[in-house]
Scaffold this active site. Sequence first.
Site, PDB file in Angstrom:
ATOM      1  N   CYS A  30       0.807  -1.210   0.000  1.00 18.85           N
ATOM      2  CA  CYS A  30       0.000   0.000   0.000  1.00 18.85           C
ATOM      3  C   CYS A  30       0.838   1.257   0.000  1.00 18.85           C
ATOM      4  O   CYS A  30       2.026   1.225   0.271  1.00 18.85           O
ATOM      5  CB  CYS A  30      -0.904   0.012   1.227  1.00 18.85           C
ATOM      6  SG  CYS A  30      -1.954  -1.428   1.334  1.00 18.85           S
ATOM      7  N   GLY A  56      -0.713   0.900  -5.014  1.00 18.29           N
ATOM      8  CA  GLY A  56      -2.001   0.272  -4.783  1.00 18.29           C
ATOM      9  C   GLY A  56      -3.075   0.864  -5.662  1.00 18.29           C
ATOM     10  O   GLY A  56      -3.231   2.083  -5.723  1.00 18.29           O
ATOM     11  N   ASN A 130       0.514   0.405   5.851  1.00 22.24           N
ATOM     12  CA  ASN A 130       1.226  -0.327   4.799  1.00 22.24           C
ATOM     13  C   ASN A 130       2.089  -1.385   5.472  1.00 22.24           C
ATOM     14  O   ASN A 130       2.868  -1.067   6.360  1.00 22.24           O
ATOM     15  CB  ASN A 130       2.101   0.649   3.995  1.00 22.24           C
ATOM     16  CG  ASN A 130       3.035  -0.048   3.011  1.00 22.24           C
ATOM     17  OD1 ASN A 130       4.123   0.429   2.735  1.00 22.24           O
ATOM     18  ND2 ASN A 130       2.626  -1.174   2.463  1.00 22.24           N
ATOM     19  N   GLY A 131       1.930  -2.633   5.031  1.00 20.82           N
ATOM     20  CA  GLY A 131       2.700  -3.716   5.635  1.00 20.82           C
ATOM     21  C   GLY A 131       1.781  -4.868   5.949  1.00 20.82           C
ATOM     22  O   GLY A 131       0.644  -4.926   5.476  1.00 20.82           O
ATOM     23  N   CYS A 267      13.184  -3.719   3.588  1.00 24.47           N
ATOM     24  CA  CYS A 267      12.781  -4.598   2.476  1.00 24.47           C
ATOM     25  C   CYS A 267      13.606  -4.290   1.224  1.00 24.47           C
ATOM     26  O   CYS A 267      13.481  -3.219   0.631  1.00 24.47           O
ATOM     27  CB  CYS A 267      11.299  -4.391   2.172  1.00 24.47           C
ATOM     28  SG  CYS A 267      10.781  -5.185   0.650  1.00 24.47           S
ATOM     29  N   TYR A 273      12.208  -3.400  -6.944  1.00 26.94           N
ATOM     30  CA  TYR A 273      11.030  -3.375  -7.829  1.00 26.94           C
ATOM     31  C   TYR A 273       9.959  -2.339  -7.463  1.00 26.94           C
ATOM     32  O   TYR A 273       9.452  -1.622  -8.315  1.00 26.94           O
ATOM     33  CB  TYR A 273      10.363  -4.757  -7.857  1.00 26.94           C
ATOM     34  CG  TYR A 273       8.965  -4.723  -8.418  1.00 26.94           C
ATOM     35  CD1 TYR A 273       8.760  -4.659  -9.791  1.00 26.94           C
ATOM     36  CD2 TYR A 273       7.859  -4.696  -7.578  1.00 26.94           C
ATOM     37  CE1 TYR A 273       7.470  -4.577 -10.309  1.00 26.94           C
ATOM     38  CE2 TYR A 273       6.570  -4.616  -8.094  1.00 26.94           C
ATOM     39  CZ  TYR A 273       6.380  -4.560  -9.454  1.00 26.94           C
ATOM     40  OH  TYR A 273       5.121  -4.479  -9.964  1.00 26.94           O
ATOM     41  N   CYS A 467      16.056  -7.006   4.713  1.00 23.72           N
ATOM     42  CA  CYS A 467      15.293  -8.253   4.682  1.00 23.72           C
ATOM     43  C   CYS A 467      15.324  -8.743   3.236  1.00 23.72           C
ATOM     44  O   CYS A 467      14.879  -8.045   2.331  1.00 23.72           O
ATOM     45  CB  CYS A 467      13.841  -8.028   5.115  1.00 23.72           C
ATOM     46  SG  CYS A 467      12.829  -9.514   4.860  1.00 23.72           S
ATOM     47  N   CYS A 470      12.765 -13.229   0.663  1.00 21.34           N
ATOM     48  CA  CYS A 470      12.191 -13.756  -0.586  1.00 21.34           C
ATOM     49  C   CYS A 470      13.254 -14.481  -1.413  1.00 21.34           C
ATOM     50  O   CYS A 470      12.929 -15.303  -2.259  1.00 21.34           O
ATOM     51  CB  CYS A 470      11.531 -12.640  -1.391  1.00 21.34           C
ATOM     52  SG  CYS A 470      12.519 -11.153  -1.587  1.00 21.34           S
TER      53      CYS A 470
HETATM   54  P1  AMP Z   1       5.868 -13.328 -13.435  1.00 18.44           P
HETATM   55  O1  AMP Z   1       5.258 -12.978 -14.727  1.00 18.44           O
HETATM   56  O2  AMP Z   1       4.916 -14.047 -12.517  1.00 18.44           O
HETATM   57  O3  AMP Z   1       7.169 -14.057 -13.570  1.00 18.44           O
HETATM   58  O4  AMP Z   1       6.201 -11.949 -12.674  1.00 18.44           O
HETATM   59  C1  AMP Z   1       7.377 -11.225 -12.961  1.00 18.44           C
HETATM   60  C2  AMP Z   1       7.044  -9.823 -13.403  1.00 18.44           C
HETATM   61  O5  AMP Z   1       6.211  -9.207 -12.415  1.00 18.44           O
HETATM   62  C3  AMP Z   1       8.294  -8.972 -13.554  1.00 18.44           C
HETATM   63  O6  AMP Z   1       8.247  -8.305 -14.802  1.00 18.44           O
HETATM   64  C4  AMP Z   1       8.255  -7.990 -12.396  1.00 18.44           C
HETATM   65  O7  AMP Z   1       8.666  -6.685 -12.744  1.00 18.44           O
HETATM   66  C5  AMP Z   1       6.804  -8.013 -11.938  1.00 18.44           C
HETATM   67  N1  AMP Z   1       6.714  -8.074 -10.467  1.00 18.44           N
HETATM   68  C6  AMP Z   1       7.629  -8.481  -9.609  1.00 18.44           C
HETATM   69  N2  AMP Z   1       7.190  -8.402  -8.343  1.00 18.44           N
HETATM   70  C7  AMP Z   1       5.943  -7.929  -8.416  1.00 18.44           C
HETATM   71  C8  AMP Z   1       4.954  -7.603  -7.452  1.00 18.44           C
HETATM   72  N3  AMP Z   1       5.202  -7.752  -6.168  1.00 18.44           N
HETATM   73  N4  AMP Z   1       3.781  -7.115  -7.879  1.00 18.44           N
HETATM   74  C9  AMP Z   1       3.542  -6.956  -9.190  1.00 18.44           C
HETATM   75  N5  AMP Z   1       4.434  -7.242 -10.158  1.00 18.44           N
HETATM   76  C10 AMP Z   1       5.615  -7.728  -9.779  1.00 18.44           C
END
Ligand code: AMP
Length: 500
Positions: A30, A56, A130-131, A267, A273, A467, A470
Site C-alpha cells: 500500500c 495500490g 502499509n505492511g 525490504c 522493484y 530483509c 524472498c
Molecule cells: P511473473 O510474470 O509471474 O514471472 O512476474 C514477474 C514480473 O512481475 C516482472 O516483470 C516484475 O517486474 C513483476 N513483479 C515483480 N514483483 C511484483 C509484485 N510484487 N507485484 C507486481 N508485479 C511484480
Amino acid sequence: MKAKFTNFVKSYFFSKKFFNKTQYYPKEECGIYGIYGIEEAAKYTYLGLYALQHRGQESSGIVSSDGERLYRYAGMGQVANIFDQDKIKILKGNIAIGHNRYSTTGASFLRNAQPIRVECHLGSFALAHNGNIINAWELRKYYEERGSIFQTTVDTEIIAHLMSKCGKKNFLDALIIALKKISGAYSLLVINPKEIYAARDPLGFRPLVMGKHKSGAIVFASETCAFDITEVQYIRDVEPGEIIKVSQKGIESFFPFSDSSIKESLCIFENIYFSRPDSYIFNRSVYEVRKNLGKYLAIEHPANADIVVGVPDSSIVAALGYSEQSKIPYTIGLTRSHYIGRTFIEPEQKIRDFGAKVKYNVIKNAVFNKRVVLVDDSIMRGTTSKKLIKMLRKAGAKEIHLRISAPPTRFPCFYGIDIPTRNELIASSHTVEEIKKHLRVDSLGYLSIENALKAMEVENAPKSHWCYACFSGEYPLPFPNADYDNQKNLFSEYLIEEIK
Ligand code: AMP
C-alpha cells in the site's frame, strides 16, 4: 437459464477449486500519505495518493479532520476516479491521512478500504497502514472468541481493537501498547481530530518518510515521490521503531520499543522493484540503487550482445546500469501500455498470459536481427518473461540473454510484498539451467545476493541491514502457522461471506 448460470457461478465460488486457485492470504502493498497543519489538507492528500498510485490500485480513501470531527471518503479503483472536487470539499480541515490499497486476491471490497475509521472510548480515529501484521490472525481469534466484532477483514483493524481494549485513556499510551502487541511490518499513520501519529515497526520493513511543506505543514508518505507533487521538502525517514506525534505542540518523537527488539530489516524488494525510481526511501535514492543493481549484474553476468533492453517500467534503470557498465547501447525495444492494471494481480493463468500481451509491445525496428540483453527485475511465475521472449523472437531478435537484477525469488513474503506461493514461484522448484530452458533464452543470469546487497550501498547512505527473505528464506520474524508452500489463507472464511 439465468438461474442455472447464477447457480453455476455460486457453486464455483464456493468450490474447493476456486479456493485452491486463489490466494486469500491478505497481503497489503500500500501507499500512505498524511499532512498536518494546512488548509485543504485533503487536497494535498489526494495529490500525494495520486503520486503513490503504483503502490495500490484497488481502493483509495482519505480521512480528514477540522479539529473537532473526522470526515471520511473511500472508494474502489484508482485515486483520480474516486475523488472529485465535491468529495474533496466534504473532507474538511487542516489535517488528513490517505491510503491506496493493493490487494492481491480476486476478492476486494469497499469495507476493506482504508483508512479504517473507528469510534471508541478514545474518541474517533482512523488508521492507514502499509505492511502486514503477522500475528493479526491469532489476535483476532482471541478477541472474537471473547465476543469482539470486526468490521473488515484487513489485519490493520486489530490495532484499533488493541488500542480500545488496553485500558489506557491516553491516546499515545494506547497506541504504544497496541503496537507492542503486534508483530510484523507496519508503516502506519493514525489521525484523531487533533493529531497525527506516524509509526514504523521496529524492524522498519516498509518505508515511511517525513517532510515539510513551505507553509510549515508536516507531511508523511511512503515515498518521496509524493512530496515532489505537493512541493514538500524531505526532512528524514521515520526511524524503525519510532512513533512521531504531530499536534499543536509541534513534533514529538518516541522510541517505545526496547533497544534489543530493534534489528533493522529494510525490504530489499522496495528498492529492486516496488518503489518509484524518482523516490528517496531508506535514506537512499532508488534510482542510484537500481543503477548499481544493473552494474553489478553486468559484471557478474556479461553478455556478447548488440543492445540492452529493459522491461518497462520497473527495470529501465537497472538496464541503464547494465548498459553503462557493459558499454552495450541501451535501446528502447519494448513499450508498455499504462492504461491497464498490473497483469501480476490477475488470478487466473489464462488471463495473466493475455495480460502480458496487452501490457507490452515490441519495437520491431529496434530489435530485428539484434542480439538482445533483456533486463528484468524479477521472475516470479515466469509468465511475463516467457511472453516477452516469444514476442521478441517473433520480432526477429537474433539472440536473447535474459538478465535479472535480483537473485532468484524462491520464497513468499509475509511482510507486505505480493510474491506468489512457493508452489507458484518457478525458482523455488527449478534450477537456473531449467528456467533458461523453460524460457527458451540463449543465456540467463541472476544477480547474487552478495551483489544485490552491495548494490544497496550508495554514496552518503548509512550502512543498512536488509530483509531478503524472498531470496534466502531467512525470515527476520517467523510467521505463526506458516504454510510456506501454500500460504494457506487464514482470513478466507470471512471473505466467503463477502463474496455472497
Ligand atoms: P511473473 O510474470 O509471474 O514471472 O512476474 C514477474 C514480473 O512481475 C516482472 O516483470 C516484475 O517486474 C513483476 N513483479 C515483480 N514483483 C511484483 C509484485 N510484487 N507485484 C507486481 N508485479 C511484480
